[in-house]
Design a protein around this motif. Structure first.
Motif, short mmCIF file in Angstrom:
data_model
loop_
_atom_site.label_atom_id
_atom_site.label_comp_id
_atom_site.label_asym_id
_atom_site.label_seq_id
_atom_site.Cartn_x
_atom_site.Cartn_y
_atom_site.Cartn_z
N LYS A 135 -4.11 -50.67 105.19
CA LYS A 135 -4.63 -49.59 104.30
C LYS A 135 -3.30 -48.46 103.42
O LYS A 135 -3.68 -48.65 102.47
N PHE A 136 -2.96 -48.54 104.08
CA PHE A 136 -1.93 -47.00 104.38
C PHE A 136 -0.53 -48.04 103.77
O PHE A 136 0.46 -47.32 102.86
N ALA A 137 -0.57 -49.05 103.49
CA ALA A 137 0.67 -50.11 103.04
C ALA A 137 0.35 -50.27 101.62
O ALA A 137 1.05 -50.11 100.79
N ARG A 138 -1.06 -50.23 101.77
CA ARG A 138 -1.37 -50.29 100.20
C ARG A 138 -1.80 -48.94 99.15
O ARG A 138 -1.27 -49.15 97.97
N LYS A 152 -7.49 -38.48 96.41
CA LYS A 152 -8.08 -37.64 97.65
C LYS A 152 -7.19 -38.36 98.77
O LYS A 152 -7.15 -38.05 99.57
N MET A 153 -7.63 -40.09 98.61
CA MET A 153 -6.72 -40.55 99.68
C MET A 153 -4.90 -40.78 99.35
O MET A 153 -4.99 -40.70 100.60
N TYR A 154 -4.61 -40.16 98.48
CA TYR A 154 -3.48 -40.37 98.47
C TYR A 154 -3.11 -39.23 98.85
O TYR A 154 -1.89 -38.65 100.08
N LEU A 155 -3.37 -37.81 98.89
CA LEU A 155 -3.57 -36.86 100.11
C LEU A 155 -4.11 -36.95 101.59
O LEU A 155 -2.95 -36.31 102.26
N MET A 156 -4.85 -37.86 101.87
CA MET A 156 -5.35 -38.60 103.28
C MET A 156 -3.62 -38.80 103.68
O MET A 156 -3.54 -38.18 104.94
N TYR A 157 -3.12 -39.96 103.20
CA TYR A 157 -1.81 -40.79 103.36
C TYR A 157 -1.14 -39.10 103.46
O TYR A 157 -0.80 -39.81 104.19
N LYS A 162 2.16 -39.93 105.93
CA LYS A 162 2.79 -41.16 105.44
C LYS A 162 2.27 -42.51 106.94
O LYS A 162 2.98 -43.54 106.05
N SER A 163 2.03 -42.24 107.29
CA SER A 163 1.83 -42.95 108.84
C SER A 163 0.74 -43.23 109.36
O SER A 163 -0.06 -42.25 109.44
N PRO A 164 0.63 -44.70 109.23
CA PRO A 164 -1.12 -44.75 109.85
C PRO A 164 -1.44 -44.02 111.63
O PRO A 164 -2.42 -43.92 111.58
N LEU A 165 -0.13 -44.44 112.30
CA LEU A 165 -0.53 -43.01 113.93
C LEU A 165 -0.23 -42.16 113.00
O LEU A 165 -1.38 -41.08 114.20
N GLY A 166 -0.56 -41.47 112.13
CA GLY A 166 -0.89 -40.04 112.30
C GLY A 166 -2.27 -39.56 111.09
O GLY A 166 -2.20 -38.67 111.35
N TRP A 167 -2.87 -40.57 111.51
CA TRP A 167 -4.24 -40.22 110.92
C TRP A 167 -5.23 -40.28 111.80
O TRP A 167 -5.97 -41.35 112.19
#
Length: 199
Positions: A135-138, A152-157, A162-167
Motif C-alpha cells: 500500500k505504501f508503494a502505491r 488524508k491517506m497521503y498524510l498518513m504515509y 514514508k516507511s511501512p515500518l513507521g505505520w
C-alpha cells in the motif's frame, strides 16, 4: 435548496449575480456547517462500522485548504494542491483487516479513524488485503504522479515517514488526534475548552 434560495435573494437585492468567489465559498461553508453541525458526531462514532463518510470528504477539503499547516515541503504542498476531488465512497484500512505479513493490531486500532481513509471503489478492490508495504508503494507512486486517492491517506504515509515500518499504533494515534483537531478547527469560533468527545 438553501444555496439556490441564497442566490435568488442575492439577485433580487443586487439585480445581478456578480458574486465574488470568496463570498460564495463562505456561504457554501455556512450551509455545510448547518447541515453537518459540530455537535452531530462524537469520537465513538468515527469508526469503520459507524462513520458517516462525510467526515472524510470534509477532512480532505480542509487538508487541501490548509495545506500550509499540514505539509512541510513545497513538493508535498504542490502534490496536495493538484489533488482532484472525487465522489469516493470506499473506506480503506491502511493497516489491513487481514493481517498476514503485518504486525498484529487489535480490532479497535484497525477500525479506528486514524487507520482509515476514503478512496475509490476500484482502487479499494485493487488494494484488497495487501500488506502495508504494498500500500505504501502505491501511495508513493500516486504522490510521484500527482494522482492521490486521498489527502488524508497521503498524510498518513508522511506521518509514518514514508516507511511501512513507521505505520505503528502510536503514529496512527497521533495522526488520529491531529485529524480530530482539524475537524474541530474547521468550524468557526470553536472554543478549545469544548469537550473532546464532541467535535
Amino acid at each position: 435548496p438553501a444555496l439556490l434560495k441564497y442566490l435568488e435573494d442575492f439577485v433580487r437585492e443586487h439585480a445581478s449575480l456578480e458574486l465574488d468567489a470568496d463570498t460564495y465559498l463562505q456561504k457554501l461553508k455556512s450551509i455545510d456547517n448547518e447541515w453537518h453541525p459540530q455537535e452531530s458526531v462524537n469520537e465513538e462514532e468515527l469508526t469503520y462500522k459507524n462513520i458517516d463518510r462525510y467526515w472524510f470528504w470534509r477532512l480532505d477539503y480542509y487538508l487541501w485548504e490548509r495545506k500550509e499547516d499540514y505539509f512541510k515541503t513545497e513538493e508535498e504542498k504542490q502534490i496536495v494542491e493538484e489533488y482532484v476531488f472525487r465522489a469516493n465512497r470506499s473506506i480503506e484500512h491502511l493497516h489491513p483487516q487481514h493481517q498476514e505479513n503485518n504486525d498484529i493490531w487489535g480490532d479497535d486500532d484497525i477500525h479506528s479513524f486514524g487507520n482509515l481513509a476514503m478512496i475509490s471503489q476500484s482502487f479499494n478492490s485493487q488494494q484488497s488485503d495487501d500488506p502495508v508495504t504494498v500500500k505504501f508503494a502505491r501511495i508513493k507512486d500516486q504522490a510521484h504522479n500527482h494522482t492521490l486517492q486521498s489527502i488524508k491517506m497521503y498524510l498518513m504515509y508522511l506521518d509514518a515517514e514514508k516507511s511501512p515500518l513507521g505505520w505503528k499504533v502510536d503514529i496512527k494515534n497521533k495522526h488520529q488526534d491531529k485529524m480530530y483537531d482539524l475537524l474541530k478547527k474547521s468550524y468557526p469560533d470553536v472554543s478549545c475548552s469544548k469537550n473532546r468527545n464532541m467535535l
